[in-house]
Design a protein around this motif. Sequence first.
Motif, PDB file in Angstrom:
ATOM      1  N   SER A   1       3.395   1.544  -5.259  1.00 40.40           N
ATOM      2  CA  SER A   1       1.934   1.369  -5.176  1.00 40.40           C
ATOM      3  C   SER A   1       1.361   1.264  -6.581  1.00 40.40           C
ATOM      4  O   SER A   1       0.288   1.804  -6.857  1.00 40.40           O
ATOM      5  CB  SER A   1       1.300   2.537  -4.411  1.00 40.40           C
ATOM      6  OG  SER A   1       1.636   3.788  -4.989  1.00 40.40           O
TER       7      SER A   1
ATOM      8  N   ALA B   1       1.939   3.823   4.837  1.00 42.70           N
ATOM      9  CA  ALA B   1       3.247   3.823   4.176  1.00 42.70           C
ATOM     10  C   ALA B   1       3.823   5.233   4.149  1.00 42.70           C
ATOM     11  O   ALA B   1       5.023   5.435   4.393  1.00 42.70           O
ATOM     12  CB  ALA B   1       3.121   3.273   2.757  1.00 42.70           C
TER      13      ALA B   1
ATOM     14  N   GLU C   1       5.402  -4.645   9.532  1.00 36.64           N
ATOM     15  CA  GLU C   1       4.296  -3.925  10.164  1.00 36.64           C
ATOM     16  C   GLU C   1       4.320  -2.431   9.889  1.00 36.64           C
ATOM     17  O   GLU C   1       3.337  -1.732  10.142  1.00 36.64           O
ATOM     18  CB  GLU C   1       4.300  -4.181  11.684  1.00 36.64           C
ATOM     19  CG  GLU C   1       5.477  -3.585  12.440  1.00 36.64           C
ATOM     20  CD  GLU C   1       6.729  -4.446  12.359  1.00 36.64           C
ATOM     21  OE1 GLU C   1       7.753  -4.048  12.954  1.00 36.64           O
ATOM     22  OE2 GLU C   1       6.674  -5.518  11.709  1.00 36.64           O
TER      23      GLU C   1
ATOM     24  N   ARG D   1       4.981  -1.327   6.728  1.00 36.62           N
ATOM     25  CA  ARG D   1       4.817  -1.295   5.273  1.00 36.62           C
ATOM     26  C   ARG D   1       6.145  -1.282   4.519  1.00 36.62           C
ATOM     27  O   ARG D   1       6.179  -0.996   3.329  1.00 36.62           O
ATOM     28  CB  ARG D   1       3.970  -0.101   4.809  1.00 36.62           C
ATOM     29  CG  ARG D   1       2.638   0.109   5.500  1.00 36.62           C
ATOM     30  CD  ARG D   1       1.736  -1.071   5.423  1.00 36.62           C
ATOM     31  NE  ARG D   1       1.567  -1.586   4.090  1.00 36.62           N
ATOM     32  CZ  ARG D   1       0.930  -2.726   3.811  1.00 36.62           C
ATOM     33  NH1 ARG D   1       0.441  -3.464   4.809  1.00 36.62           N
ATOM     34  NH2 ARG D   1       0.817  -3.141   2.564  1.00 36.62           N
TER      35      ARG D   1
ATOM     36  N   TRP E   1      -5.925   2.916   3.405  1.00 40.16           N
ATOM     37  CA  TRP E   1      -5.299   2.797   4.730  1.00 40.16           C
ATOM     38  C   TRP E   1      -3.826   2.448   4.607  1.00 40.16           C
ATOM     39  O   TRP E   1      -2.967   3.065   5.252  1.00 40.16           O
ATOM     40  CB  TRP E   1      -6.028   1.731   5.545  1.00 40.16           C
ATOM     41  CG  TRP E   1      -5.245   1.272   6.742  1.00 40.16           C
ATOM     42  CD1 TRP E   1      -5.012   1.966   7.882  1.00 40.16           C
ATOM     43  CD2 TRP E   1      -4.565   0.015   6.892  1.00 40.16           C
ATOM     44  NE1 TRP E   1      -4.233   1.216   8.749  1.00 40.16           N
ATOM     45  CE2 TRP E   1      -3.949   0.024   8.163  1.00 40.16           C
ATOM     46  CE3 TRP E   1      -4.441  -1.110   6.075  1.00 40.16           C
ATOM     47  CZ2 TRP E   1      -3.205  -1.063   8.618  1.00 40.16           C
ATOM     48  CZ3 TRP E   1      -3.707  -2.178   6.539  1.00 40.16           C
ATOM     49  CH2 TRP E   1      -3.098  -2.144   7.798  1.00 40.16           C
ATOM     50  N   GLN E   2      -3.522   1.458   3.759  1.00 38.01           N
ATOM     51  CA  GLN E   2      -2.124   1.052   3.604  1.00 38.01           C
ATOM     52  C   GLN E   2      -1.269   2.193   3.057  1.00 38.01           C
ATOM     53  O   GLN E   2      -0.136   2.400   3.492  1.00 38.01           O
ATOM     54  CB  GLN E   2      -2.029  -0.150   2.667  1.00 38.01           C
ATOM     55  CG  GLN E   2      -2.555  -1.446   3.249  1.00 38.01           C
ATOM     56  CD  GLN E   2      -2.376  -2.606   2.297  1.00 38.01           C
ATOM     57  OE1 GLN E   2      -1.785  -2.470   1.239  1.00 38.01           O
ATOM     58  NE2 GLN E   2      -2.900  -3.758   2.677  1.00 38.01           N
TER      59      GLN E   2
ATOM     60  N   THR F   1      -1.077  -6.671  -0.984  1.00 37.21           N
ATOM     61  CA  THR F   1      -2.233  -7.186  -0.253  1.00 37.21           C
ATOM     62  C   THR F   1      -2.449  -8.647  -0.605  1.00 37.21           C
ATOM     63  O   THR F   1      -2.912  -8.952  -1.717  1.00 37.21           O
ATOM     64  CB  THR F   1      -3.496  -6.381  -0.586  1.00 37.21           C
ATOM     65  OG1 THR F   1      -3.269  -5.002  -0.290  1.00 37.21           O
ATOM     66  CG2 THR F   1      -4.684  -6.875   0.235  1.00 37.21           C
TER      67      THR F   1
ATOM     68  N   ALA G   1      -3.905   3.995  -3.078  1.00 39.37           N
ATOM     69  CA  ALA G   1      -2.811   3.859  -2.111  1.00 39.37           C
ATOM     70  C   ALA G   1      -1.780   4.965  -2.301  1.00 39.37           C
ATOM     71  O   ALA G   1      -1.331   5.595  -1.339  1.00 39.37           O
ATOM     72  CB  ALA G   1      -2.154   2.487  -2.249  1.00 39.37           C
TER      73      ALA G   1
ATOM     74  N   ALA H   1       2.349  -0.506  -0.793  1.00 39.15           N
ATOM     75  CA  ALA H   1       0.975  -0.399  -0.310  1.00 39.15           C
ATOM     76  C   ALA H   1       0.009  -0.684  -1.446  1.00 39.15           C
ATOM     77  O   ALA H   1       0.366  -0.629  -2.626  1.00 39.15           O
ATOM     78  CB  ALA H   1       0.728   0.999   0.255  1.00 39.15           C
TER      79      ALA H   1
ATOM     80  N   GLN I   1      -8.894  -0.680   2.076  1.00 40.23           N
ATOM     81  CA  GLN I   1      -7.616  -1.214   2.532  1.00 40.23           C
ATOM     82  C   GLN I   1      -6.448  -0.530   1.833  1.00 40.23           C
ATOM     83  O   GLN I   1      -5.420  -0.214   2.453  1.00 40.23           O
ATOM     84  CB  GLN I   1      -7.560  -2.725   2.288  1.00 40.23           C
ATOM     85  CG  GLN I   1      -6.312  -3.383   2.838  1.00 40.23           C
ATOM     86  CD  GLN I   1      -6.460  -4.862   3.057  1.00 40.23           C
ATOM     87  OE1 GLN I   1      -6.256  -5.358   4.155  1.00 40.23           O
ATOM     88  NE2 GLN I   1      -6.810  -5.600   2.026  1.00 40.23           N
TER      89      GLN I   1
ATOM     90  N   TYR J   1       9.050   1.058   0.508  1.00 45.15           N
ATOM     91  CA  TYR J   1       7.768   0.704   1.112  1.00 45.15           C
ATOM     92  C   TYR J   1       6.793   0.271   0.016  1.00 45.15           C
ATOM     93  O   TYR J   1       6.985   0.570  -1.163  1.00 45.15           O
ATOM     94  CB  TYR J   1       7.212   1.894   1.892  1.00 45.15           C
ATOM     95  CG  TYR J   1       8.084   2.317   3.053  1.00 45.15           C
ATOM     96  CD1 TYR J   1       7.773   1.948   4.350  1.00 45.15           C
ATOM     97  CD2 TYR J   1       9.243   3.060   2.834  1.00 45.15           C
ATOM     98  CE1 TYR J   1       8.581   2.318   5.418  1.00 45.15           C
ATOM     99  CE2 TYR J   1      10.062   3.434   3.891  1.00 45.15           C
ATOM    100  CZ  TYR J   1       9.737   3.060   5.177  1.00 45.15           C
ATOM    101  OH  TYR J   1      10.553   3.418   6.229  1.00 45.15           O
TER     102      TYR J   1
END
Length: 297
Positions: free
Chosen positions: A106, A287, A254, A256, A282-283, A271, A12, A266, A279, A264
Amino acid sequence: MDDVIIIGGSFAGLAAALQLGRARRKVTVLDTGLPRNRFAGHSHGLLGHDHKPPLEILAEARRQLARYPAARLVNARADSVSGVIDDFSVLTAEGERLGARRVILSYGVADQMPGVPGFAECWGTSIVPCPYCDGFEVADRHWGLVWSSPQSHQSARLFQHWTDKLTVFADGHDLPAEVRADLASRHIPVVDGRIVEIAHRDGQIATVNLEAGRQVAVDVLFAHPRNKPSASLHESLGLETLETPVGIALKVDERRQTSVPGLYAAGDLATPFLPSVTQATWQGAMAGIFAQQSMLA
């Protein structure tokens, strides 16, 4: 001052840094080099990188990120985060203080191994959590499932897409009669009693040993131990969280963004269900993009 500081440099964090570096935003990634899936021999289901060792994928990602002069990677742990949007301060364990307009968390989660001899030694090899990550490689073999919550019933039904040889270990849980009846109708045996040992050979499971002395041989064991965030920065920041079947996750909107403007999150840290490398990547990318867009004049 950086535009963005990213705390955590696994899938992430690096995905966020890539987007920010390409947008020519000054970004620093702080990373301790201990990704959650470092125990896994291979990562599966990631487009273009299927069946590659996760550490190899991350090493290549770092090499690619090096071509962007605005991005830098620092091997360091963040000890604290303070401040407000446009003026955050991050203090590292080495005593260096960094400033940034935005921060992306993250740093992931750490799985908490139960106190069962042999469990930790098999984790990531023959004890795994996710059929989408490892199911194909062990399809049609004898699977075991350690019951942990009502969600385990869904897992037992799902696993039948990969194998017709499945044993459920109640591990001290009281399964409702209707659940037992459903499992019986699917020819899935339930073994009662607590698990006291995982007998193995170099991380390859041999038998699940129970408190009454019974031993059950399986080829792979699926389990969902609880996890906790790999750092406590979210606690000192007072960020809102969500309860999940195995721990907590940071609550994000929505875009992040957490409950603190300019912060933020991710990856596995944010999750609630079904974490995966796809995932997390992507997150992280989202972010990074949303953090960059939030800085428009």
